[in-house]
Design a protein around this motif. Structure first.
Motif, mmCIF file in Angstrom:
data_model
loop_
_atom_site.group_PDB
_atom_site.id
_atom_site.type_symbol
_atom_site.label_atom_id
_atom_site.label_comp_id
_atom_site.label_asym_id
_atom_site.label_seq_id
_atom_site.Cartn_x
_atom_site.Cartn_y
_atom_site.Cartn_z
ATOM 1 N N ILE A 113 0.844 -1.204 0.000
ATOM 2 C CA ILE A 113 0.000 0.000 0.000
ATOM 3 C C ILE A 113 0.876 1.250 0.000
ATOM 4 O O ILE A 113 0.609 2.211 -0.729
ATOM 5 C CB ILE A 113 -0.969 -0.014 1.197
ATOM 6 N N LEU A 114 1.935 1.229 0.810
ATOM 7 C CA LEU A 114 2.833 2.386 0.881
ATOM 8 C C LEU A 114 3.558 2.628 -0.444
ATOM 9 O O LEU A 114 3.717 3.772 -0.868
ATOM 10 C CB LEU A 114 3.844 2.201 2.013
ATOM 11 N N LEU A 115 3.982 1.565 -1.098
ATOM 12 C CA LEU A 115 4.650 1.725 -2.390
ATOM 13 C C LEU A 115 3.687 2.279 -3.439
ATOM 14 O O LEU A 115 4.067 3.110 -4.259
ATOM 15 C CB LEU A 115 5.257 0.404 -2.857
ATOM 16 N N SER A 116 2.448 1.837 -3.369
ATOM 17 C CA SER A 116 1.432 2.370 -4.278
ATOM 18 C C SER A 116 1.184 3.850 -3.983
ATOM 19 O O SER A 116 1.114 4.680 -4.891
ATOM 20 C CB SER A 116 0.142 1.566 -4.133
ATOM 21 N N ALA A 117 1.065 4.195 -2.707
ATOM 22 C CA ALA A 117 0.822 5.585 -2.308
ATOM 23 C C ALA A 117 2.020 6.476 -2.627
ATOM 24 O O ALA A 117 1.854 7.680 -2.858
ATOM 25 C CB ALA A 117 0.497 5.655 -0.814
ATOM 26 N N ALA A 118 3.215 5.888 -2.647
ATOM 27 C CA ALA A 118 4.427 6.666 -2.961
ATOM 28 C C ALA A 118 4.407 7.169 -4.399
ATOM 29 O O ALA A 118 5.096 8.136 -4.719
ATOM 30 C CB ALA A 118 5.672 5.817 -2.715
ATOM 31 N N ALA A 130 7.988 1.639 3.568
ATOM 32 C CA ALA A 130 7.659 0.360 2.929
ATOM 33 C C ALA A 130 8.819 -0.630 3.100
ATOM 34 O O ALA A 130 8.604 -1.806 3.415
ATOM 35 C CB ALA A 130 7.338 0.558 1.454
ATOM 36 N N VAL A 131 10.040 -0.135 2.922
ATOM 37 C CA VAL A 131 11.219 -0.987 3.116
ATOM 38 C C VAL A 131 11.293 -1.424 4.583
ATOM 39 O O VAL A 131 11.559 -2.603 4.884
ATOM 40 C CB VAL A 131 12.513 -0.260 2.679
ATOM 41 N N LEU A 132 11.031 -0.507 5.503
ATOM 42 C CA LEU A 132 11.025 -0.863 6.928
ATOM 43 C C LEU A 132 9.944 -1.905 7.229
ATOM 44 O O LEU A 132 10.150 -2.802 8.057
ATOM 45 C CB LEU A 132 10.806 0.375 7.793
ATOM 46 N N ALA A 133 8.798 -1.807 6.559
ATOM 47 C CA ALA A 133 7.721 -2.781 6.762
ATOM 48 C C ALA A 133 8.151 -4.172 6.293
ATOM 49 O O ALA A 133 7.869 -5.176 6.961
ATOM 50 C CB ALA A 133 6.453 -2.328 6.044
ATOM 51 N N VAL A 134 8.837 -4.238 5.165
ATOM 52 C CA VAL A 134 9.344 -5.530 4.682
ATOM 53 C C VAL A 134 10.371 -6.086 5.672
ATOM 54 O O VAL A 134 10.349 -7.272 6.011
ATOM 55 C CB VAL A 134 9.941 -5.404 3.262
ATOM 56 N N LEU A 135 11.258 -5.215 6.145
ATOM 57 C CA LEU A 135 12.244 -5.649 7.145
ATOM 58 C C LEU A 135 11.554 -6.067 8.446
ATOM 59 O O LEU A 135 11.994 -7.018 9.102
ATOM 60 C CB LEU A 135 13.258 -4.540 7.407
ATOM 61 N N GLY A 136 10.480 -5.375 8.799
ATOM 62 C CA GLY A 136 9.709 -5.747 9.987
ATOM 63 C C GLY A 136 9.093 -7.124 9.831
ATOM 64 O O GLY A 136 9.107 -7.941 10.764
ATOM 65 N N TYR A 167 5.408 -0.813 18.724
ATOM 66 C CA TYR A 167 5.783 0.561 19.063
ATOM 67 C C TYR A 167 6.736 1.165 18.036
ATOM 68 O O TYR A 167 6.655 2.361 17.758
ATOM 69 C CB TYR A 167 6.360 0.634 20.477
ATOM 70 N N PHE A 168 7.611 0.348 17.461
ATOM 71 C CA PHE A 168 8.491 0.864 16.424
ATOM 72 C C PHE A 168 7.676 1.401 15.247
ATOM 73 O O PHE A 168 8.013 2.431 14.654
ATOM 74 C CB PHE A 168 9.474 -0.209 15.948
ATOM 75 N N SER A 169 6.593 0.711 14.914
ATOM 76 C CA SER A 169 5.779 1.142 13.777
ATOM 77 C C SER A 169 5.175 2.527 14.014
ATOM 78 O O SER A 169 4.970 3.280 13.064
ATOM 79 C CB SER A 169 4.681 0.122 13.481
ATOM 80 N N TYR A 170 4.940 2.897 15.270
ATOM 81 C CA TYR A 170 4.443 4.242 15.564
ATOM 82 C C TYR A 170 5.458 5.320 15.150
ATOM 83 O O TYR A 170 5.079 6.396 14.704
ATOM 84 C CB TYR A 170 4.147 4.417 17.057
ATOM 85 N N PHE A 171 6.738 5.017 15.326
ATOM 86 C CA PHE A 171 7.765 5.989 14.985
ATOM 87 C C PHE A 171 7.839 6.263 13.484
ATOM 88 O O PHE A 171 8.370 7.281 13.064
ATOM 89 C CB PHE A 171 9.138 5.536 15.512
ATOM 90 N N THR A 172 7.313 5.340 12.694
ATOM 91 C CA THR A 172 7.354 5.528 11.247
ATOM 92 C C THR A 172 6.173 6.350 10.720
ATOM 93 O O THR A 172 6.230 6.834 9.577
ATOM 94 C CB THR A 172 7.373 4.173 10.508
ATOM 95 N N LEU A 173 5.139 6.510 11.514
ATOM 96 C CA LEU A 173 3.927 7.207 11.026
ATOM 97 C C LEU A 173 4.185 8.615 10.482
ATOM 98 O O LEU A 173 3.639 8.968 9.427
ATOM 99 C CB LEU A 173 2.856 7.247 12.114
ATOM 100 N N PRO A 174 5.000 9.442 11.131
ATOM 101 C CA PRO A 174 5.210 10.779 10.571
ATOM 102 C C PRO A 174 5.853 10.770 9.178
ATOM 103 O O PRO A 174 5.706 11.709 8.418
ATOM 104 C CB PRO A 174 6.157 11.455 11.583
ATOM 105 N N LEU A 175 6.522 9.676 8.841
ATOM 106 C CA LEU A 175 7.204 9.601 7.550
ATOM 107 C C LEU A 175 6.267 9.279 6.383
ATOM 108 O O LEU A 175 6.663 9.412 5.238
ATOM 109 C CB LEU A 175 8.313 8.541 7.609
ATOM 110 N N ILE A 176 5.039 8.848 6.695
ATOM 111 C CA ILE A 176 4.144 8.440 5.595
ATOM 112 C C ILE A 176 3.113 9.490 5.232
ATOM 113 O O ILE A 176 2.245 9.249 4.403
ATOM 114 C CB ILE A 176 3.434 7.108 5.920
ATOM 115 N N ARG A 177 3.202 10.671 5.806
ATOM 116 C CA ARG A 177 2.229 11.736 5.508
ATOM 117 C C ARG A 177 2.121 11.989 4.039
ATOM 118 O O ARG A 177 2.987 11.880 3.270
ATOM 119 C CB ARG A 177 2.644 13.035 6.175
#
Length: 177
Positions: A113-118, A130-136, A167-177
Motif C-alpha cells: 500500500i505504501l509503495l502504491s501511495a508513494a 515500505a522498506v522498513l515494513a518488509v524488514l519488519g 511501538y516501532f511502527s508508531y515511529f514511522t507514522l510521521p514519515l508516511i504523511r
C-alpha cells in the motif's frame, strides 16, 4: 482471561482501532486547512482521509495478534485455573504460528500500500517506510524461528518482540504523511 474472544475483541478494538482512529481523527481535524470541513460528520464521525482508516485497520489487526499471542506463555496457568484461552483450545504452536503469519502478512500488505501511495505523493518517506515494513515482516519471521511455543520464557520473549515492533511502527507514522 475467562472470555478470550471478548478479551481479544477489547484489546484489538481499543488498542488497535479506537486509540489510533481517534488520534488520527483529532490530528487531521486540527491540522486540516479546511478544519471546519473536515469536522463535518454524520453521527459525530469526521469525514477523514483513507489513510486514517488504513492506519486504524493496521493497528486493529496488530491488536488481534497481540491479544492472541499474550496467552501463549500462560497456558499452564490457564489450564490450572480452567480458563479456555485460544492457546489452551488450539495449542500454543498453532496460535504463535498464526500470529507470526498474520503479522508478517500485515507488514507486507502495508508495504504494498505504501509503495502504491508513494506513486502519488511523498515518494521518499513512503518508500522508506515500505522498506522498513518488509524488514519488519522479516524480523517477525526470523525471531519466531527456533521459538518453542511450549517454553514460557521463549514464547514471552517473542511476544515482547511483537510489542517492540508494534511501538516501532508508531515511529514511522510521521514519515508516511
Amino acid at each position: 482471561k475467562r472470555f478470550p474472544t471478548s478479551a481479544a475483541l477489547c484489546i484489538s478494538a481499543v488498542r488497535g482501532f479506537v486509540i489510533n482512529w481517534g488520534f488520527a481523527a483529532h490530528a487531521f481535524i486540527k491540522l486540516s486547512v479546511a478544519g471546519a470541513a473536515a469536522a463535518t460528520s454524520t453521527l459525530f464521525i469526521p469525514a477523514l482521509p483513507l489513510q486514517v482508516t488504513l492506519i486504524a485497520t493496521f493497528y486493529t489487526v496488530y491488536g488481534v495478534v497481540i491479544a492472541l499471542a499474550k496467552d501463549v506463555p500462560d497456558v499452564k496457568g490457564d489450564e490450572g485455573h480452567g480458563i479456555k484461552s485460544f492457546s489452551v483450545r488450539m495449542g500454543q504452536k498453532k496460535i504463535l504460528s498464526f500470529a507470526q503469519w498474520l503479522l508478517s502478512g500485515l507488514h507486507l500488505v502495508a508495504a504494498g500500500i505504501l509503495l502504491s501511495a508513494a506513486q502519488v505523493s511523498n515518494p521518499i518517506g513512503r518508500t522508506f517506510v515500505a522498506v522498513l515494513a518488509v524488514l519488519g515482516s522479516e524480523s517477525i519471521r526470523r525471531e519466531r524461528q527456533g521459538v518453542d511455543a511450549t517454553v514460557p520464557d521463549a514464547a514471552y520473549k517473542y511476544y515482547m518482540h511483537l510489542w517492540k515492533m508494534f511501538y516501532f511502527s508508531y515511529f514511522t507514522l510521521p514519515l508516511i504523511r
